[in-house]
Design a protein around this motif. Structure first.
Motif, PDB file in Angstrom:
ATOM      1  N   UNK A 266     -10.579   0.529 -14.849  1.00  0.00           N
ATOM      2  CA  UNK A 266     -10.810  -1.078 -14.172  1.00  0.00           C
ATOM      3  C   UNK A 266     -12.338  -0.877 -13.548  1.00  0.00           C
ATOM      4  N   UNK A 268     -13.966  -0.748 -10.273  1.00  0.00           N
ATOM      5  CA  UNK A 268     -13.496  -0.476  -8.825  1.00  0.00           C
ATOM      6  C   UNK A 268     -13.896  -1.526  -7.752  1.00  0.00           C
ATOM      7  N   UNK A 271     -12.443  -4.581  -7.867  1.00  0.00           N
ATOM      8  CA  UNK A 271     -11.065  -4.648  -7.217  1.00  0.00           C
ATOM      9  C   UNK A 271     -11.291  -4.695  -5.769  1.00  0.00           C
ATOM     10  N   UNK A 274     -12.192  -8.162  -4.733  1.00  0.00           N
ATOM     11  CA  UNK A 274     -10.742  -9.090  -4.921  1.00  0.00           C
ATOM     12  C   UNK A 274      -9.899  -8.713  -3.813  1.00  0.00           C
ATOM     13  N   UNK A 275      -9.561  -7.577  -3.539  1.00  0.00           N
ATOM     14  CA  UNK A 275      -8.537  -7.091  -2.573  1.00  0.00           C
ATOM     15  C   UNK A 275      -9.086  -7.656  -1.130  1.00  0.00           C
ATOM     16  N   UNK A 278      -7.780 -11.084  -0.052  1.00  0.00           N
ATOM     17  CA  UNK A 278      -6.471 -11.512  -0.066  1.00  0.00           C
ATOM     18  C   UNK A 278      -5.924 -10.916   1.230  1.00  0.00           C
TER      19      UNK A 278
ATOM     20  N   UNK B  99      10.796   1.147 -15.355  1.00  0.00           N
ATOM     21  CA  UNK B  99       9.971   0.571 -15.617  1.00  0.00           C
ATOM     22  C   UNK B  99      10.339  -1.099 -16.175  1.00  0.00           C
ATOM     23  N   UNK B 183      -3.020  -3.690   2.151  1.00  0.00           N
ATOM     24  CA  UNK B 183      -4.043  -3.546   2.006  1.00  0.00           C
ATOM     25  C   UNK B 183      -5.024  -2.434   2.245  1.00  0.00           C
ATOM     26  N   UNK B 186      -3.932   0.130  -0.733  1.00  0.00           N
ATOM     27  CA  UNK B 186      -4.674  -0.228  -2.098  1.00  0.00           C
ATOM     28  C   UNK B 186      -6.019   0.104  -1.735  1.00  0.00           C
ATOM     29  N   UNK B 187      -6.631  -0.150  -0.551  1.00  0.00           N
ATOM     30  CA  UNK B 187      -8.189   0.002  -0.368  1.00  0.00           C
ATOM     31  C   UNK B 187      -8.074   1.659  -0.462  1.00  0.00           C
ATOM     32  N   UNK B 190      -8.625   2.652  -3.923  1.00  0.00           N
ATOM     33  CA  UNK B 190      -9.852   2.355  -4.722  1.00  0.00           C
ATOM     34  C   UNK B 190     -11.042   3.159  -3.987  1.00  0.00           C
ATOM     35  N   UNK B 191     -10.837   3.882  -2.964  1.00  0.00           N
ATOM     36  CA  UNK B 191     -11.719   4.759  -2.242  1.00  0.00           C
ATOM     37  C   UNK B 191     -11.709   5.972  -2.660  1.00  0.00           C
ATOM     38  N   UNK B 196      -7.184   6.880  -8.290  1.00  0.00           N
ATOM     39  CA  UNK B 196      -7.305   5.816  -8.993  1.00  0.00           C
ATOM     40  C   UNK B 196      -6.150   5.566  -9.901  1.00  0.00           C
ATOM     41  N   UNK B 197      -5.694   6.582 -10.490  1.00  0.00           N
ATOM     42  CA  UNK B 197      -4.496   6.447 -11.478  1.00  0.00           C
ATOM     43  C   UNK B 197      -3.231   5.927 -10.822  1.00  0.00           C
ATOM     44  N   UNK B 198      -3.333   5.597  -9.575  1.00  0.00           N
ATOM     45  CA  UNK B 198      -2.024   4.930  -8.878  1.00  0.00           C
ATOM     46  C   UNK B 198      -2.484   3.570  -8.809  1.00  0.00           C
ATOM     47  N   UNK B 199      -3.718   3.164  -9.089  1.00  0.00           N
ATOM     48  CA  UNK B 199      -4.065   1.799  -8.899  1.00  0.00           C
ATOM     49  C   UNK B 199      -3.769   1.143 -10.077  1.00  0.00           C
ATOM     50  N   UNK B 201      -4.891  -2.964 -11.566  1.00  0.00           N
ATOM     51  CA  UNK B 201      -5.252  -4.355 -11.193  1.00  0.00           C
ATOM     52  C   UNK B 201      -4.094  -5.398 -11.050  1.00  0.00           C
ATOM     53  N   UNK B 204      -2.755  -6.360  -7.701  1.00  0.00           N
ATOM     54  CA  UNK B 204      -3.064  -7.704  -6.908  1.00  0.00           C
ATOM     55  C   UNK B 204      -2.531  -8.744  -7.201  1.00  0.00           C
ATOM     56  N   UNK B 205      -2.258  -9.041  -8.471  1.00  0.00           N
ATOM     57  CA  UNK B 205      -1.488 -10.339  -9.025  1.00  0.00           C
ATOM     58  C   UNK B 205      -0.287 -10.407  -8.239  1.00  0.00           C
ATOM     59  N   UNK B 207       0.667  -8.865  -5.415  1.00  0.00           N
ATOM     60  CA  UNK B 207       0.245  -9.046  -4.073  1.00  0.00           C
ATOM     61  C   UNK B 207      -0.047 -10.563  -3.747  1.00  0.00           C
ATOM     62  N   UNK B 208      -0.530 -11.245  -4.610  1.00  0.00           N
ATOM     63  CA  UNK B 208      -1.072 -12.595  -4.398  1.00  0.00           C
ATOM     64  C   UNK B 208       0.407 -13.378  -4.341  1.00  0.00           C
TER      65      UNK B 208
END
Lengths: 278, 278
Positions: A266, A268, A271, A274-275, A278, B99, B183, B186-187, B190-191, B196-199, B201, B204-205, B207-208
């Motif tokens: 994705x 980065x 994302x 977007x984060x 929110x 799952x 937040x 998740x941040x 992304x850092x 990354x493999x745990x993230x 996109x 966020x849907x 999360x909204x």
């Protein structure tokens, strides 16, 4: 530098009686050293396993590892599970303890139930007993016609070739103990009421067939130690050595996969933006 | 003396927003204290689990324990598996990560796949997500007709009553985090390229829809916290507290089974005599 797997791997004919069960090949320290090293090895195993697991989750690998444990009663298959498999994240482990086949399993080829328990990509499978029971107790107890048993060695090799050809790595360990080791351990179980549950009178019936079992193991080690799936003879008279050796070989196996962290699939920065909203 | 389970158990209507995620109910020490305590709790868990496992093997119990974990993304279900389930012998653990249902699973009632993964006697099962997904994402995303969703709460209760009536113990934990906790986590993912493999996109849907999910959880906690299978709200903003709390409650659960070592179902002296001759 030689790794422990090549030190313990066996090729060609083998005389198990000539292998002392209290040897500690590849290890020069004391029992205390080995016990102290185990958590360090464990931390490394945990990291390497996470890398494998991450790739499995990300769908970026077909690699999987199968640790296969065989040995006489009291040789320490359960102890290895507790002390070695217990070092890693249980999420990434798939343990199967094979018992006498069920009626359903008996209706299929002997490899059917094994194939269903092979680890998925990203996982470490552990087999407590395995397909080899069908040429060990199967042979000693004559549970199938002799010519059928004879064919199984090649069937197992073909099965393992397929597994390793599809990204699998097999780490096959024979936990080698002496008849005296076994006597001592069975006696301990009979002295300690907290260990009665581990004891089964049938264990002595199997013990009475010790030479036959050793011979059946020697045939397995000779015929089924292949380049793609070698057998390792792990002296298991000293539990601390057994644990150190298997943990060390598992670490070598995982390290050799040479995996990297999966890349992001994705954007980065997108994302992050977007984060932030929110 | 009150145990931690009764401290964290919830009954009746609940307002999750009024529960701080960084609270540490039942624990008075520091982060360092909690981390230091964990191996001690682990040693005790290992012993209690062996007792359960031994009885399972001996066929002397119908008891089994199921630790059920639910929570928003990043609430620490995976971390709990690693740090708490990882404390015990993996032989006695049966972990299932649920799952999105497969096509085969969708052809059955929503509880079908759950029933197949319930632990056997002597085992500790761990569910990473569970039957509750069908009234959480199922409700929020309207994956089934509203009246069908409504019926599921009672179906789940009946299912859990049957499990606990047959020797099962359910330890249901809702890992409670705040939107800010999420937040931050998740941040972090992304850092850090090793995360990354745990993230995903899609996280966020979800999360909204935070308020909708919190409401769905509140309904679950109100309707499905029963005497035989209470829900526990575990503040999970501090990972060390979450680990300490779940390990502690698991220990309480195992201790309460009050199991003894299985008696020998053979003549111990006779076996000693026979072994001595071999």
């Amino acid at each position: 530098m030689t790794d422990l797997r090549s030190t313990l791997a066996t090729t060609g004919p083998i005389d198990l009686a000539a292998h002392p069960s209290d040897a500690t090949p590849g290890f020069t320290g004391t029992k205390r050293d080995a016990k102290r090293l185990l958590p360090e090895i464990g931390a490394r195993l945990m990291d390497l396993q996470e890398l494998l697991f991450a790739n499995g989750r990300a769908g970026t690998t077909d690699r999987k590892v199968l640790l296969l444990l065989q040995g006489m009663d009291t040789s320490g298959k359960g102890g290895t599970l507790r002390h070695v498999a217990g070092l890693v994240d249980p999420q990434g482990l798939a343990i199967t303890a094979f018992k006498a086949p069920t009626d359903e399993e008996r209706e299929h080829d002997f490899l059917w139930r094994i194939g269903r328990r092979l680890p998925e990509p990203g996982m470490i499978g552990v087999f407590d007993r395995s397909q080899y029971e069908d040429v060990l107790i199967g042979r000693v107890r004559e549970l199938a016609p002799a010519d059928e048993i004879e064919q199984r060695y090649e069937q197992i090799n073909a099965f393992e070739r397929e597994f390793t050809g599809g990204g699998g790595v097999l780490l096959k360990c024979f936990l080698h103990i002496s008849p005296d080791d076994q006597r001592e351990r069975l006696a301990e179980r009979l002295e300690d009421p907290t260990k009665f549950w581990k004891y089964n009178p049938a264990d002595l019936d199997e013990r009475s067939l010790w030479p036959q079992y050793q011979q059946a193991y020697e045939i397995v080690l000779e015929r089924c130690s292949t380049e793609y799936a070698p057998w390792h003879v792990v002296p298991a008279g000293r539990k601390w050595y057994r644990n150190w050796a298997i943990a060390t070989m598992l670490g070598e196996t995982l390290a050799e996969l040479g995996l990297d962290w999966p890349a992001a699939d994705f954007d980065v920065e997108e994302q992050k933006r977007r984060l932030a909203t929110m």
